[in-house]
Write an enzyme that holds these catalytic residues in place. Sequence first.
Site, PDB file in Angstrom:
ATOM      1  N   GLY A 295      34.893 -36.583   4.184  1.00  0.00           N
ATOM      2  CA  GLY A 295      34.130 -35.350   3.996  1.00  0.00           C
ATOM      3  C   GLY A 295      32.654 -35.619   3.757  1.00  0.00           C
ATOM      4  N   SER A 296      32.034 -34.791   2.932  1.00  0.00           N
ATOM      5  CA  SER A 296      30.574 -34.734   2.863  1.00  0.00           C
ATOM      6  C   SER A 296      29.903 -35.952   2.240  1.00  0.00           C
ATOM      7  CB  SER A 296      30.133 -33.468   2.118  1.00  0.00           C
ATOM      8  OG  SER A 296      30.425 -32.321   2.896  1.00  0.00           O
ATOM      9  N   ILE A 297      30.623 -36.816   1.510  1.00  0.00           N
ATOM     10  CA  ILE A 297      29.952 -38.028   1.023  1.00  0.00           C
ATOM     11  C   ILE A 297      29.531 -38.901   2.205  1.00  0.00           C
ATOM     12  CG2 ILE A 297      31.107 -38.049  -1.224  1.00  0.00           C
ATOM     13  CD1 ILE A 297      32.948 -40.236  -0.165  1.00  0.00           C
TER      14      ILE A 297
END
Length: 584
Positions: A295-297
Amino acid sequence: MAAQSTPLPQQEVFRRRLPFVAVGLVVASLIMMGRLISFQFQLTPEVLTYLERGRDANYRRTLEIAASRGYIYDRNGEPLAVNTLEYQIGASPNLIADKRGAATQLAAALNQSELEIYDALNLDVPWVLLAPRVNAEIGQRVAQLDIYGVRIESIPRRSYPQGTLAAQLVGFVGGDLQGYYGTEGFYQNILAGRVREREVSNIPFELTQLNLDEDRGQDIVLTIDRDVQFVVEQELQRAISQSGAIGGTIIVMNPRNGEILAMASYPSFDPNSYYTVTDPAQLNNPAIASQWEPGSIFKVLTIAAALERGVITPQWSYNDQGILEDAGVTIYNWDRAAHGVVDTTQVLVQSLNVGTATISRMMGPEAFYGMMDDFGLGSLTGIDLQGEQPGAMDIPGDPNWSESQLLTNSYGQGIATTPIQMITAVSAIANGGLMMQPHIVDSIIDGERVVRAQPSALGRPISAETASAVTEMMVAVVRDGLDGAASVDGYTVAGKTGTAQIPTPIGYKPGVSIVSFIGFLPADDPQLIILVKLDEPAEYWGSVVAAPVFQRVAERLVILLEIPTDDIRRALAAQGGAVNNIRR
């Protein structure tokens, strides 16, 4: 004149054969006498070995005896894995005169049925096993009874004095004295020492003295700090309980040299009773073996890659419409909203899927996947633990790759990584662009000789200038985008949240997520990088669930490890001092 008698045919045959028979008997006698005389001289080694084997076959046997296994310590010398002895109790019934009295005494010492022991002592067998494994206390009680005909035999066993602490890091030793998982499995040959062959007696009371310390295995000192590990496991358990997550992982690493200070996952197990685990998957270490879409990491890697390739600058901007349609897919921001004109920093602060997809499209497949390869995605980090998985990253030319993945991969969807891969890749940003190989062993002790592990670089995926620019953006994420959820008083923190969907064979699992947060501090001189990952918590977003867990862990560790605050470090720097690469 009388007629002469003619010999019978049978007599003539016998008369003719008699000399040959006599000669044969003489030759056979001479050979037998020669063999008898030869026994008075030294036998050949082959003959001697054959005769000895025949002699010993009934009462001696050859065993492979394992040497005493090396110990495992944390970085401060606290024992994590040691050796203990258990005892096997047996008896030779025909050597015990007072069977009833012996049964009464043994039943009390072994906490067993007196009747069962009495029946065993009355069996018509040369030897009977009374207790396969008892601890040292019980073994000593039996020895003090001093019953003639009862034998006590020591059995080596691996013991883990810290219990469940760092179990997945340490691994365990099975009943076959073979190391499995973690450090025990990876360093089996170093820890085990040299296996020796020894002849032992089959007679129960002809005791064979074995020196287990002969050819002893080497000791291993880990980079793990027991106290840091305790804090991390405690906070992980708290996070699981409060969030309702079904699992999770926290890793703490020194980005300067790749040393793992703590690595914890839930659920875990007790290596002292590994055999009670019903699900073998629970013995794996999810920190190195569990693959998930991050995801966004992952966005920090996309931004770093684009800056390094010169596709964008920190001042680059675009007009965010909240939606991007390309390559047969439609991409939305997490909030399904348009954000207008935003720059590179705000792409991270506001965690815009459309922004990173726009950037990866500008980069193109060759540059994007080339940079992800430089960050180690889809490859093993080489951490010295048994069971690491490589993740999965489809690239152009693979049968499952499509142009849409260039867009979705940019924000961590459609690509599988492990926690150790993600923290290793992001550590390059924390370490001025140099990506260090994660490792768990600090040193190996072989008698008086100590061999220290040397830090090793996996590569330099980005320059120091790029690393500095992305660090400033990650500082802005924590300062401006999380309402203090990941902040630590007195320290500048750089970080990024992640909220990932969970893929299934028929699409993404509805209503659940895997949340994460990765951050390092102090941002301008990182001593720690911390990754938090929680599986399927009740709350959906990483900023709500994972960021506060990072905050609690970091707040406790800066005190435990005595990491100076920003103000103190600046004061030291003004006086010509420095706090850098503190060895914990």
